[in-house]
Design an enzyme around this catalytic site. Structure first.
Site, mmCIF file in Angstrom:
data_model
loop_
_atom_site.group_PDB
_atom_site.id
_atom_site.type_symbol
_atom_site.label_atom_id
_atom_site.label_comp_id
_atom_site.label_asym_id
_atom_site.label_seq_id
_atom_site.Cartn_x
_atom_site.Cartn_y
_atom_site.Cartn_z
ATOM 1 N N GLY A 30 9.149 -7.653 -5.221
ATOM 2 C CA GLY A 30 8.273 -7.660 -6.390
ATOM 3 C C GLY A 30 8.861 -8.367 -7.582
ATOM 4 N N ARG A 273 7.541 -4.008 2.534
ATOM 5 C CA ARG A 273 8.884 -3.994 3.102
ATOM 6 C C ARG A 273 8.961 -2.740 3.963
ATOM 7 N NH1 ARG A 273 12.407 -2.487 0.386
ATOM 8 N NH2 ARG A 273 11.281 -1.857 -1.476
ATOM 9 N N LEU A 376 2.741 -4.262 -6.191
ATOM 10 C CA LEU A 376 2.074 -5.516 -6.530
ATOM 11 C C LEU A 376 1.101 -5.963 -5.456
ATOM 12 C CD1 LEU A 376 5.123 -7.426 -8.049
ATOM 13 C CD2 LEU A 376 3.357 -6.147 -9.237
ATOM 14 N N ALA A 378 -1.155 -4.309 -3.986
ATOM 15 C CA ALA A 378 -2.503 -3.830 -4.319
ATOM 16 C C ALA A 378 -3.166 -4.784 -5.313
ATOM 17 C CB ALA A 378 -2.408 -2.423 -4.914
ATOM 18 N N LYS A 379 -2.390 -5.218 -6.301
ATOM 19 C CA LYS A 379 -2.963 -6.104 -7.326
ATOM 20 C C LYS A 379 -3.273 -7.479 -6.738
ATOM 21 C CE LYS A 379 -1.063 -4.019 -11.470
ATOM 22 N NZ LYS A 379 -0.345 -4.226 -12.729
ATOM 23 N N GLU A 380 -2.356 -7.958 -5.884
ATOM 24 C CA GLU A 380 -2.544 -9.288 -5.297
ATOM 25 C C GLU A 380 -3.790 -9.320 -4.408
ATOM 26 O OE1 GLU A 380 2.295 -10.053 -5.241
ATOM 27 O OE2 GLU A 380 1.238 -9.790 -3.357
ATOM 28 N N ASP A 498 4.812 16.502 -45.906
ATOM 29 C CA ASP A 498 3.875 16.428 -44.788
ATOM 30 C C ASP A 498 4.333 17.462 -43.746
ATOM 31 O OD1 ASP A 498 2.088 15.369 -42.779
ATOM 32 O OD2 ASP A 498 3.823 14.335 -41.931
ATOM 33 N N TYR A 499 3.465 17.807 -42.780
ATOM 34 C CA TYR A 499 3.860 18.822 -41.801
ATOM 35 C C TYR A 499 4.233 18.205 -40.444
ATOM 36 C CZ TYR A 499 3.903 23.051 -39.034
ATOM 37 O OH TYR A 499 4.295 24.054 -38.184
HETATM 38 C C1 GDG Z 1 9.635 -3.161 -6.439
HETATM 39 C C2 GDG Z 1 9.063 -1.749 -6.591
HETATM 40 C C3 GDG Z 1 7.226 -2.710 -7.976
HETATM 41 C C4 GDG Z 1 5.976 -8.876 0.582
HETATM 42 N N1 GDG Z 1 6.027 -9.297 1.838
HETATM 43 C C5 GDG Z 1 5.878 -10.624 1.808
HETATM 44 C C6 GDG Z 1 5.754 -11.043 0.501
HETATM 45 N N2 GDG Z 1 5.827 -9.930 -0.260
HETATM 46 C C7 GDG Z 1 5.732 -9.896 -1.722
HETATM 47 C C8 GDG Z 1 4.394 -9.346 -2.157
HETATM 48 C C9 GDG Z 1 4.716 -8.709 -3.487
HETATM 49 C C10 GDG Z 1 6.154 -8.284 -3.296
HETATM 50 O O1 GDG Z 1 6.710 -9.013 -2.222
HETATM 51 C C11 GDG Z 1 6.282 -6.803 -2.979
HETATM 52 O O2 GDG Z 1 6.115 -6.110 -4.153
HETATM 53 P P1 GDG Z 1 5.823 -4.558 -4.253
HETATM 54 O O3 GDG Z 1 5.479 -4.248 -5.643
HETATM 55 O O4 GDG Z 1 4.688 -4.238 -3.340
HETATM 56 O O5 GDG Z 1 7.116 -3.793 -3.688
HETATM 57 P P2 GDG Z 1 8.762 -3.834 -3.846
HETATM 58 O O6 GDG Z 1 9.337 -5.001 -3.209
HETATM 59 O O7 GDG Z 1 9.195 -2.525 -3.310
HETATM 60 O O8 GDG Z 1 9.050 -3.956 -5.405
HETATM 61 C C12 GDG Z 1 7.557 -1.836 -6.777
HETATM 62 C C13 GDG Z 1 7.945 -4.044 -7.887
HETATM 63 O O9 GDG Z 1 9.331 -3.887 -7.676
HETATM 64 C C14 GDG Z 1 7.738 -4.850 -9.170
HETATM 65 O O10 GDG Z 1 8.197 -4.194 -10.276
HETATM 66 O O11 GDG Z 1 5.836 -2.938 -7.995
HETATM 67 O O12 GDG Z 1 7.029 -0.548 -6.980
HETATM 68 O O13 GDG Z 1 9.366 -0.943 -5.474
HETATM 69 O O14 GDG Z 1 4.660 -9.648 -4.528
HETATM 70 O O15 GDG Z 1 3.470 -10.404 -2.254
HETATM 71 N N3 GDG Z 1 5.582 -12.318 0.160
HETATM 72 C C15 GDG Z 1 5.536 -13.255 1.149
HETATM 73 N N4 GDG Z 1 5.700 -12.902 2.452
HETATM 74 C C16 GDG Z 1 5.849 -11.630 2.837
HETATM 75 O O16 GDG Z 1 5.984 -11.356 4.022
HETATM 76 N N5 GDG Z 1 5.365 -14.532 0.837
#
Ligand code: GDG
Length: 722
Positions: A30, A273, A376, A378-380, A498-499
């Site tokens: 992420g 992951r 991320l 979910a957002k993507e 002030d309180y």
């Molecule tokens: C940490 C926090 C927080 C994944 N597999 C592939 C791939 N990805 C990219 C996704 C996404 C990112 O990796 C994964 O982001 P997440 O947010 O889902 O999870 P973490 O890696 O655990 O990240 C998390 C984040 O930091 C940011 O602050 O949201 O909670 O744990 O962008 O697209 N990209 C490609 N191939 C893959 O197989 N190209």
């Protein structure tokens, strides 16, 4: 020129050896994907390049350094021992599970901690080499929690931001960490500490209160005479990259390829992951339960399950891999046929084009972590589907659920619920999905990764300015001594207090701000002195002040000056409340649109409280409401106060300044002291005579002569006057 130094455990690119040659590839995860899309902000990036020192000879190290320097990356070389004890050890066997509330996986070992401390010092040395005065040092994540303070020790005036990408745990779990105090102190070396959600902010502030005894005022804490701000900044994504991808040639090709293989079946997708926080076994069991209970979907749905290898050196991760392999094998074995395999299991990372193609083609994204800082993926998924189709099924325990409330929210431990959600999603009409996705889409577009990074660094700048203001107007020991001497030299004294936020700390529940024994004792001692007239000027209503302070011989001002009590309550102006019937429906509409907010009705005002709302949403609503009110105020002769987590609409003629003047002009006082903390107290400060002493509790600009750090300091001062 001032630069931004990003410090993270990993660089956005990773060095690997292929046929004895060092080559580079993008890092997955992420943080790397997120920050690498904000190039304007990345002047220098410090991090580990992904290979241990033992695997590199000096020529190769030099090659890596040179290649990385082209992108302004600075490598921190770590050896195998560091990797085992610091990264695979303390980071991923201690902090990661504990902070994700999965304490059963956590180990607490002194030698892992020592390695963590040592590696943080290695990073510190690299920062010291790179940093120039005025630079912004932005430190990321749980691997570097000691670094802010280690840098602060060497560079006391440095501008340091710290962002935690994973959840911060509740105190009940954090208390198990034998080094919790060191970790908290380490983070507090930063000027600004950021989390994804307001819940993590609350947990962090709670731990600070319990462990260090430091109170905060709306996320501002004074640590060793320095202001530190703690706030939430929900990380966004590179919206354009994902929303434009549907038209990309490679993505289109990938979509056709996948479609050809899957046929017309409905597609469920998950991408994570391979990590025990992501809830994979539970999700697979839920899918199995779905097939068993909704057999009409057999042969009609394919679950594409992408698990990206991660932390493969840690035993718990290897165990998880075996568990997932077995479950996938069992489900495919029990339910698959010659024509149909329920789960397509991909244990590797995929290219960006494949990833987005999967997002676009999937009818359902199944995002069911047990706990996740944000998530991320979910957002993507939402951003990639520009036709607003597809259903996001999301864990309530992921940080992102606080933002994407329109998704189908489930409990990751409840397989019946998840299976039901899959069934609903597959049967849901397009119309319902589109409506939900559109709203989420718009928010992701607004608060994208750039906005997030600018928001964080902009706030960091403003914290530095607040610190400067505070230093010039700080209520020093000398200033205090002078005030106390002047007090004792006088015999006709007026104290205007002030309180909330001044005499009592306002926590998360303002309704519980009744005076404690210490406060009543101090107020009694000050009011018992016949040379003193003590007035409490509050925004609270009469009944509350009466109930709380009846035992003390005080003069009272309620509702910001609408009511005054010397002996009996009197209204300062004839009540004018006709405007309420116009404003109330407007505020009610804002309550409906902003979960957690509520209206308080006072005799002369209406107050919209939003302290319990999602901060991001509240920010948007506050702006809208203020714009709207501005169009009404002139006609209705009302004004509004943009207070601390409240918007108070009231009669323009009523304010604390008017009420304070009533006392100031009453007699020829030879000592006047006014103390307050928020914008309503500014009216009081502005009517004071030049000789008066005035103190603002907390930081930020004010008409008051001095800033004091906390309620505690105010009480100490009043005690000195008693
Ligand atoms: C940490 C926090 C927080 C994944 N597999 C592939 C791939 N990805 C990219 C996704 C996404 C990112 O990796 C994964 O982001 P997440 O947010 O889902 O999870 P973490 O890696 O655990 O990240 C998390 C984040 O930091 C940011 O602050 O949201 O909670 O744990 O962008 O697209 N990209 C490609 N191939 C893959 O197989 N190209």
């Amino acid at each position: 020129m001032k630069k931004v130094i990003v410090v993270a455990n990993r660089l956005p690119i990773t060095a690997v050896k292929r046929s004895k040659q060092v080559v580079f590839q993008p890092s997955v995860g992420g943080l790397a994907t997120g920050l690498s899309s904000v190039p304007d902000l990345r002047s220098v990036w410090i991090g580990w390049p992904g290979m241990t020192s033992e695997k590199l000879n000096s020529n190769e190290k030099e090659f890596i350094e040179k290649r990385l320097a082209e992108d302004s990356f600075r490598p921190v070389f770590l050896n195998q021992n560091d990797l085992d004890l610091y990264y695979n050890g303390f980071c991923n066997k201690t902090i990661w599970p504990l902070f994700h509330h999965l304490i059963q996986y956590a180990v607490f070992e002194q030698r892992l901690w020592q390695s963590y401390d040592r590696v943080n010092r290695i990073f510190r040395d690299m920062v010291l080499e790179v940093a120039d005065p005025g630079d912004i040092i932005w430190i990321h994540d749980y691997q570097l929690m000691l670094l802010p303070d280690l840098i602060r020790e060497q560079l006391p005036n440095a501008t340091i931001g710290f962002f935690l990408h994973i959840p911060f745990p509740s105190f009940e779990l954090f208390r198990f960490l034998p080094w919790k105090k060191e970790i908290i102190n380490g983070i507090l070396g930063a000027d600004l500490v950021g989390f994804h959600t307001y819940s993590y902010v609350k947990y962090f502030l709670d731990s600070i209160r319990r462990i260090l005894g430091l109170e905060n005022t709306y996320g501002e804490i004074i640590v060793n005479n320095r202001l530190v701000k703690v706030d939430s900044f929900p990380m966004g994504i590179d919206y354009d990259k994902f929303s434009n991808a549907a038209t990309d040639r490679n993505v289109k090709r990938e979509i056709s390829r996948i479609r050809k293989n899957v046929g017309e079946k409905k597609i469920i997708l998950s991408v994570d992951r391979l990590d025990y926080t992501k809830g994979m076994p539970g999700r697979l069991e839920a899918f199995e339960y779905f097939l068993e209970n909704y057999p009409e979907f057999k042969g009609k749905v394919t679950y594409i399950f992408v698990a990206v290898p991660s932390r493969t050196k840690v035993e718990d991760y290897r165990f998880l891999k075996r568990q997932v392999d077995e479950l996938v094998g069992k489900i495919n074995g029990d339910h698959g046929t010659f024509e149909w395999m329920p789960i397509w299991y991909v244990y590797s990372s995929v290219s960006f084009s494949t990833l987005v193609a999967l997002y676009i083609i999937a009818d359902i994204a199944l995002v069911t972590p047990l706990r996740d800082g944000m998530n991320l993926v979910a957002k993507e998924y939402i951003a990639s589907n520009v036709d607003f189709k597809g259903t996001l099924i999301l864990s309530e325990t992921a940080g992102v659920a606080e933002e994407l409330g329109e998704a189908v929210i489930i409990n990751p431990a409840n397989k019946v619920e998840i299976a039901g959600a899959i069934y609903d999603a597959l049967s849901m009409t397009d119309k319902r999905q589109i409506k939900r996705n559109k709203d989420m889409h718009q928010r992701l577009q607004r608060y994208n990764i750039k906005k997030w990074a600018m928001d964080f660094t902009g706030t960091l700048d403003s914290v530095k300015k607040m610190q400067e203001d505070l230093n010039t107007k700080r209520f020093t020991m000398d200033a205090k001594n002078e005030l106390v001497a002047s007090y004792f030299a006088s015999s006709n004294r007026l104290l205007l207090l002030d309180y909330d936020g001044t005499l009592v700390h306002i926590g998360e529940s303002p309704e519980k701000a009744d005076p404690d024994e210490e406060l009543l004792r101090i107020l009694t001692a000050v009011t018992d002195n016949e040379k003193n007239e003590v007035v409490i000027l509050s925004g609270r209503n009469r009944e509350t002040l009466e109930n709380w302070l009846a035992s003390v011989n005080l003069k009272l001002v309620a509702e910001h000056g609408a009511w005054i009590k010397e002996k009996e309550w009197e209204a300062i102006e004839p009540p004018m409340t006709d405007w309420k019937k116009e404003i109330r429906p407007v505020l009610e509409m804002y309550v409906d649109r902003t979960p957690g907010s509520f209206i308080e009705e006072k005799d002369f005002s209406l107050v919209w409280h939003y302290r319990n709302c999602s901060p991001e949403l509240a920010q948007v609503r506050v702006k809208e409401l203020k714009d709207f009110l501005l169009t009404l105020v002139a006609n209705l002769n009302i004004g509004f106060i943009d207070g601390k987590k409240v918007i108070e609409v009231k009669d323009m003629n009523i304010n604390k300044g008017k009420a304070a003047l009533k006392w100031i002009t009453k007699r020829d006082w030879d000592f006047v002291l006014a103390i307050g903390d928020d914008c309503t107290d500014e009216d009081m400060f502005s009517v004071l005579p030049d000789t008066a002493y005035s103190l603002k509790v907390g930081l930020g600009s004010s008409k008051a002569k001095f800033n004091v750090g906390s309620v505690k300091e105010v009480r100490k001062l009043l005690e000195a006057l008693a």
